[in-house]
Design a protein around this motif. Structure first.
Motif, PDB file in Angstrom:
ATOM      1  N   ASP A  30      17.075  -6.365  -5.218  1.00 55.02           N
ATOM      2  CA  ASP A  30      17.326  -4.926  -5.269  1.00 55.02           C
ATOM      3  C   ASP A  30      16.738  -4.159  -4.097  1.00 55.02           C
ATOM      4  OD1 ASP A  30      18.381  -2.771  -7.169  1.00 55.02           O
ATOM      5  OD2 ASP A  30      16.227  -2.438  -7.278  1.00 55.02           O
ATOM      6  N   PRO A  31      17.529  -3.127  -3.679  1.00 50.81           N
ATOM      7  CA  PRO A  31      16.840  -2.159  -2.615  1.00 50.81           C
ATOM      8  C   PRO A  31      16.609  -0.576  -3.411  1.00 50.81           C
ATOM      9  CG  PRO A  31      19.281  -2.016  -2.634  1.00 50.81           C
ATOM     10  CD  PRO A  31      19.069  -3.013  -3.729  1.00 50.81           C
ATOM     11  N   ALA A  32      15.734   0.031  -2.434  1.00 47.56           N
ATOM     12  CA  ALA A  32      15.594   1.320  -2.815  1.00 47.56           C
ATOM     13  C   ALA A  32      15.400   1.998  -1.429  1.00 47.56           C
ATOM     14  CB  ALA A  32      14.365   1.611  -3.669  1.00 47.56           C
ATOM     15  N   VAL A  33      15.464   3.132  -1.449  1.00 46.62           N
ATOM     16  CA  VAL A  33      15.221   4.020   0.200  1.00 46.62           C
ATOM     17  C   VAL A  33      14.001   4.967  -0.061  1.00 46.62           C
ATOM     18  CG1 VAL A  33      16.413   5.266   1.892  1.00 46.62           C
ATOM     19  CG2 VAL A  33      17.637   3.362   0.693  1.00 46.62           C
ATOM     20  N   TRP A  34      13.279   5.103   0.647  1.00 51.52           N
ATOM     21  CA  TRP A  34      12.183   6.158   0.869  1.00 51.52           C
ATOM     22  C   TRP A  34      12.715   7.200   1.878  1.00 51.52           C
ATOM     23  CZ3 TRP A  34       8.719   7.381   4.606  1.00 51.52           C
ATOM     24  CH2 TRP A  34       7.725   8.700   4.474  1.00 51.52           C
ATOM     25  N   ILE A  35      13.071   8.363   1.713  1.00 50.34           N
ATOM     26  CA  ILE A  35      13.309   9.337   2.574  1.00 50.34           C
ATOM     27  C   ILE A  35      12.224  10.265   3.205  1.00 50.34           C
ATOM     28  CG2 ILE A  35      15.040  11.354   3.122  1.00 50.34           C
ATOM     29  CD1 ILE A  35      16.653  10.502   0.886  1.00 50.34           C
ATOM     30  N   PRO A  37      10.220  12.949   4.592  1.00 50.11           N
ATOM     31  CA  PRO A  37      10.494  14.148   4.536  1.00 50.11           C
ATOM     32  C   PRO A  37      10.342  15.151   5.571  1.00 50.11           C
ATOM     33  CG  PRO A  37       8.531  13.839   3.361  1.00 50.11           C
ATOM     34  CD  PRO A  37       9.051  12.660   3.821  1.00 50.11           C
ATOM     35  N   GLN A  38       9.585  14.622   6.531  1.00 51.58           N
ATOM     36  CA  GLN A  38       9.289  15.233   7.948  1.00 51.58           C
ATOM     37  C   GLN A  38      10.301  14.683   8.951  1.00 51.58           C
ATOM     38  OE1 GLN A  38       6.342  14.316   6.299  1.00 51.58           O
ATOM     39  NE2 GLN A  38       6.317  16.282   5.605  1.00 51.58           N
ATOM     40  N   ASP A  39      10.903  13.609   8.908  1.00 57.67           N
ATOM     41  CA  ASP A  39      11.826  13.180   9.836  1.00 57.67           C
ATOM     42  C   ASP A  39      12.764  12.022   9.063  1.00 57.67           C
ATOM     43  OD1 ASP A  39      13.372  12.192  11.999  1.00 57.67           O
ATOM     44  OD2 ASP A  39      11.764  11.499  13.037  1.00 57.67           O
ATOM     45  N   PRO A  40      13.830  12.528   8.606  1.00 61.93           N
ATOM     46  CA  PRO A  40      14.680  11.585   7.777  1.00 61.93           C
ATOM     47  C   PRO A  40      14.907  10.201   8.661  1.00 61.93           C
ATOM     48  CG  PRO A  40      15.352  13.606   7.336  1.00 61.93           C
ATOM     49  CD  PRO A  40      14.472  13.861   8.519  1.00 61.93           C
ATOM     50  N   ALA A  41      14.910  10.288  10.038  1.00 60.79           N
ATOM     51  CA  ALA A  41      15.298   9.028  10.870  1.00 60.79           C
ATOM     52  C   ALA A  41      14.354   7.971  10.777  1.00 60.79           C
ATOM     53  CB  ALA A  41      15.567   9.824  12.254  1.00 60.79           C
ATOM     54  N   GLN A  42      13.008   8.475  10.145  1.00 60.87           N
ATOM     55  CA  GLN A  42      12.035   7.612  10.051  1.00 60.87           C
ATOM     56  C   GLN A  42      11.866   6.998   8.537  1.00 60.87           C
ATOM     57  OE1 GLN A  42      10.262   6.305  12.641  1.00 60.87           O
ATOM     58  NE2 GLN A  42      11.789   7.396  13.829  1.00 60.87           N
ATOM     59  N   SER A  43      13.130   7.165   7.778  1.00 62.77           N
ATOM     60  CA  SER A  43      13.267   6.666   6.389  1.00 62.77           C
ATOM     61  C   SER A  43      12.912   4.975   6.407  1.00 62.77           C
ATOM     62  CB  SER A  43      14.408   7.184   5.947  1.00 62.77           C
ATOM     63  OG  SER A  43      14.300   8.604   5.905  1.00 62.77           O
ATOM     64  N   LEU A  44      12.620   4.451   5.175  1.00 59.99           N
ATOM     65  CA  LEU A  44      12.415   3.021   4.972  1.00 59.99           C
ATOM     66  C   LEU A  44      13.284   2.831   4.006  1.00 59.99           C
ATOM     67  CD1 LEU A  44       8.459   2.977   5.005  1.00 59.99           C
ATOM     68  CD2 LEU A  44      10.003   2.507   6.994  1.00 59.99           C
ATOM     69  N   VAL A  82      11.889   4.292  -6.157  1.00 59.40           N
ATOM     70  CA  VAL A  82      11.182   5.366  -5.562  1.00 59.40           C
ATOM     71  C   VAL A  82      11.272   6.631  -6.115  1.00 59.40           C
ATOM     72  CG1 VAL A  82      11.010   6.805  -3.137  1.00 59.40           C
ATOM     73  CG2 VAL A  82      11.591   3.948  -3.353  1.00 59.40           C
ATOM     74  N   GLU A  83       9.950   7.273  -5.986  1.00 58.09           N
ATOM     75  CA  GLU A  83      10.279   8.588  -6.478  1.00 58.09           C
ATOM     76  C   GLU A  83       9.023   9.402  -5.698  1.00 58.09           C
ATOM     77  OE1 GLU A  83      11.575  11.182  -7.612  1.00 58.09           O
ATOM     78  OE2 GLU A  83      12.163  10.268  -9.414  1.00 58.09           O
ATOM     79  N   TYR A  84       9.124  10.713  -5.763  1.00 64.75           N
ATOM     80  CA  TYR A  84       8.326  11.487  -5.102  1.00 64.75           C
ATOM     81  C   TYR A  84       7.540  12.615  -5.710  1.00 64.75           C
ATOM     82  CZ  TYR A  84      12.317  10.066  -1.671  1.00 64.75           C
ATOM     83  OH  TYR A  84      12.989   9.252  -0.876  1.00 64.75           O
ATOM     84  N   GLY A  85       6.309  12.801  -5.230  1.00 60.74           N
ATOM     85  CA  GLY A  85       5.219  13.783  -5.481  1.00 60.74           C
ATOM     86  C   GLY A  85       4.745  13.293  -6.881  1.00 60.74           C
ATOM     87  N   LEU A  86       4.223  12.208  -7.079  1.00 56.31           N
ATOM     88  CA  LEU A  86       3.181  11.893  -8.256  1.00 56.31           C
ATOM     89  C   LEU A  86       1.857  12.336  -7.768  1.00 56.31           C
ATOM     90  CD1 LEU A  86       2.757  10.653 -11.011  1.00 56.31           C
ATOM     91  CD2 LEU A  86       2.328   8.445  -9.939  1.00 56.31           C
ATOM     92  N   MET A 300      21.928   4.484  -3.038  1.00 59.17           N
ATOM     93  CA  MET A 300      22.685   5.134  -2.037  1.00 59.17           C
ATOM     94  C   MET A 300      21.755   6.679  -1.583  1.00 59.17           C
ATOM     95  SD  MET A 300      25.422   6.567  -0.917  1.00 59.17           S
ATOM     96  CE  MET A 300      26.704   5.612  -1.965  1.00 59.17           C
ATOM     97  N   VAL A 301      21.873   7.058  -0.315  1.00 66.97           N
ATOM     98  CA  VAL A 301      21.215   8.263   0.062  1.00 66.97           C
ATOM     99  C   VAL A 301      22.374   9.048   0.514  1.00 66.97           C
ATOM    100  CG1 VAL A 301      20.024   9.278   1.967  1.00 66.97           C
ATOM    101  CG2 VAL A 301      19.276   7.023   0.994  1.00 66.97           C
ATOM    102  N   SER A 302      22.280  10.240   0.025  1.00 64.23           N
ATOM    103  CA  SER A 302      23.402  11.388   0.029  1.00 64.23           C
ATOM    104  C   SER A 302      23.188  12.464   1.052  1.00 64.23           C
ATOM    105  CB  SER A 302      23.746  12.280  -1.275  1.00 64.23           C
ATOM    106  OG  SER A 302      23.658  11.195  -2.443  1.00 64.23           O
ATOM    107  N   ILE A 303      22.260  12.317   1.885  1.00 63.09           N
ATOM    108  CA  ILE A 303      21.802  13.387   2.954  1.00 63.09           C
ATOM    109  C   ILE A 303      21.977  12.743   4.258  1.00 63.09           C
ATOM    110  CG2 ILE A 303      20.246  14.565   1.409  1.00 63.09           C
ATOM    111  CD1 ILE A 303      17.819  13.410   3.241  1.00 63.09           C
TER     112      ILE A 303
END
Length: 342
Positions: A30-35, A37-44, A82-86, A300-303
Motif C-alpha cells: 500500500d502506498p501513501a504520499v507526503w507532499i 509544503p515548502q517544495d512539492p518537488a521534494q515530496s515523498l 499520511v496526515e498533516y499538522g498533528l 492520488m495527488v491532485s496538485i
C-alpha cells in the motif's frame, strides 16, 4: 492468401507508468504520499513491505529508494496513510500511520524524518477475541474542520452487525507522543471476503471502504454525524476483489474516485459527487487498464509536484515488489482532463 487485419476497435490500451520504484524486499502492498509544503518537488512516496520482517519504504518522485529513511523490522505492516499538522510537543507535526498486523498496533512516524512518535506502538481492537479480529489491515486518516485527526482502522475480519471499523482520535499524550482514544465503531460488512482499502475525503467529510466481495461503502467520517451508510456503489463489473481507493480533487467539491478492479489490472473511475437522486450512488465515468499487476493499494495527488507530474500523481502497487507512478493526464485521458495540461 493474405490475412484479414485484426480490428483493434474494442481493445483497451494499457496506461504505462512514467516511473517504477525500486523493489522492496518482500511484498509491496500500500502506498501513501507526503507532499512537501515548502517544495512539492521534494515530496515523498511511502510504501509498505508486507512481511513478518517487513518495513515502510520511502521513495522520491522518480521511485528511487531513500535508504536513510526506510523503517525496517515492522511485523507485517499492511497499509499506510499520511496526515498533516498533528500537535505534538507544542509543534505541528506531519505523520505517517502504519497498521502492523502481527502486533495489533498502529505505528506512527513523523514526516519527513521518519522518526517514531508512538512510544512503541498503539494497541487497537483491544478486547476482540475471535481469530483475525485484531489483525490490522486498512487505515484512513481524517482531519476535521477544527483540526482534530482521527485514524479509521480495519482488520482481517469482523462482525457483520455494523462495527467492523473502529475510529480513534489521535492526540498528544502529554509527553510529545501520540495517544489513540476509541471514539466509535461503525461499518457494514457483507461477510464475503474482507475489508482493507479505506480512503477519506477530508474536504467533503466522507470515508469510503472496499467491502471486497460486495462494493464500496460510504459513510460520514465525522463520528458526530452518526453511523448511517450513505451509499453502496461499484457493485457490478468487477472481475475479482474491490481494492485500492484514491481520490482526485478538481475543486473542493468535484473530482473522481478511483477503485481498483484487482483481478483485471484496471481501475474504475467514479464521480466524486453523488448523483442528485435518492440513491446517493456514484456515477461511473470510465475504466482504465494499467501496467501495475494485481494492484491492491493506490494513492492520488491532485496538485502539481514537478515537471514530470504537472497535473498530479497516481501511485499504484504492483505485485512484483514495486509501486508504479503515473501522470494524472495519462490516467484521465481527454474525457476527464478538465484542467489545462501544463
Amino acid at each position: 492468401m493474405s490475412e484479414t487485419p485484426v480490428s483493434k476497435e474494442n481493445e483497451i490500451s494499457v496506461v504505462e507508468p512514467l516511473f517504477v520504484t525500486d523493489t522492496v524486499a518482500h511484498d509491496s502492498d500500500d502506498p501513501a504520499v507526503w507532499i512537501n509544503p515548502q517544495d512539492p518537488a521534494q515530496s515523498l512516496i511511502l510504501g509498505t513491505d508486507k512481511d513478518q520482517n517487513g518495513g515502510l519504504y520511502v521513495f522520491d518522485l522518480e521511485g528511487k529508494v531513500q535508504k536513510e529513511k526506510v523503517v525496517q523490522g515492522l511485523q507485517r505492516p499492511n497499509n499506510v496513510d499520511v496526515e498533516y499538522g498533528l500537535m505534538l510537543g507544542g509543534k505541528l507535526t506531519d505523520i505517517a500511520v502504519v497498521t502492523e498486523r502481527f502486533t495489533h498496533k498502529l505505528r506512527i512516524f513523523s514526516l519527513p524524518d521518519m522518526k517514531p512518535v508512538d512510544g512503541g506502538g498503539l494497541d487497537v481492537f483491544v478486547g476482540q477475541t475471535k481469530a483475525g479480529e485484531r489483525d490490522l489491515m486498512g487505515i484512513g486518516l481524517y482531519k476535521n474542520k477544527s483540526g482534530k485527526i482521527y485514524a479509521i482502522v480495519g482488520r482481517k475480519t469482523g462482525p457483520t452487525s455494523g462495527s467492523y471499523l473502529w475510529q480513534y482520535l489521535l492526540e498528544d499524550n502529554g509527553s510529545g507522543k501520540v495517544n489513540a482514544t476509541l471514539v466509535r465503531k461503525f461499518g457494514t460488512y457483507s461477510g464475503l471476503k474482507e475489508i482493507e482499502s479505506i480512503a477519506v475525503d477530508d474536504q467533503l467529510g466522507f470515508v469510503y471502504y472496499s467491502d471486497e466481495g460486495k462494493g464500496v461503502r460510504k459513510y460520514y467520517a465525522d463520528p458526530e454525524k452518526g453511523n448511517k451508510e450513505l451509499a453502496l456503489f461499484a457493485t457490478t463489473g468487477f472481475t475479482e476483489d474491490h481494492e485500492g481507493i484514491s481520490i482526485y480533487k478538481l475543486t473542493d467539491t468535484t473530482g473522481y474516485i478511483l477503485v481498483s478492479d484487482q483481478g483485471a489490472n484496471q481501475f474504475k473511475i467514479f464521480d466524486r459527487q453523488p448523483n442528485l437522486d435518492s440513491t446517493g450512488m456514484q456515477k461511473l465515468f470510465k475504466t482504465i487498464k494499467v501496467k501495475a499487476n494485481h494492484s491492491d493499494g493506490s494513492e492520488m495527488v491532485s496538485i502539481p509536484l514537478n515537471k514530470n507530474f504537472r497535473n498530479g500523481l497516481f501511485v499504484a502497487m504492483s505485485d512484483n515488489k514495486t509501486f508504479h507512478l503515473y501522470r494524472w493526464e495519462d490516467i484521465a485521458g481527454k474525457e476527464l482532463l478538465k484542467i489545462e495540461v501544463k
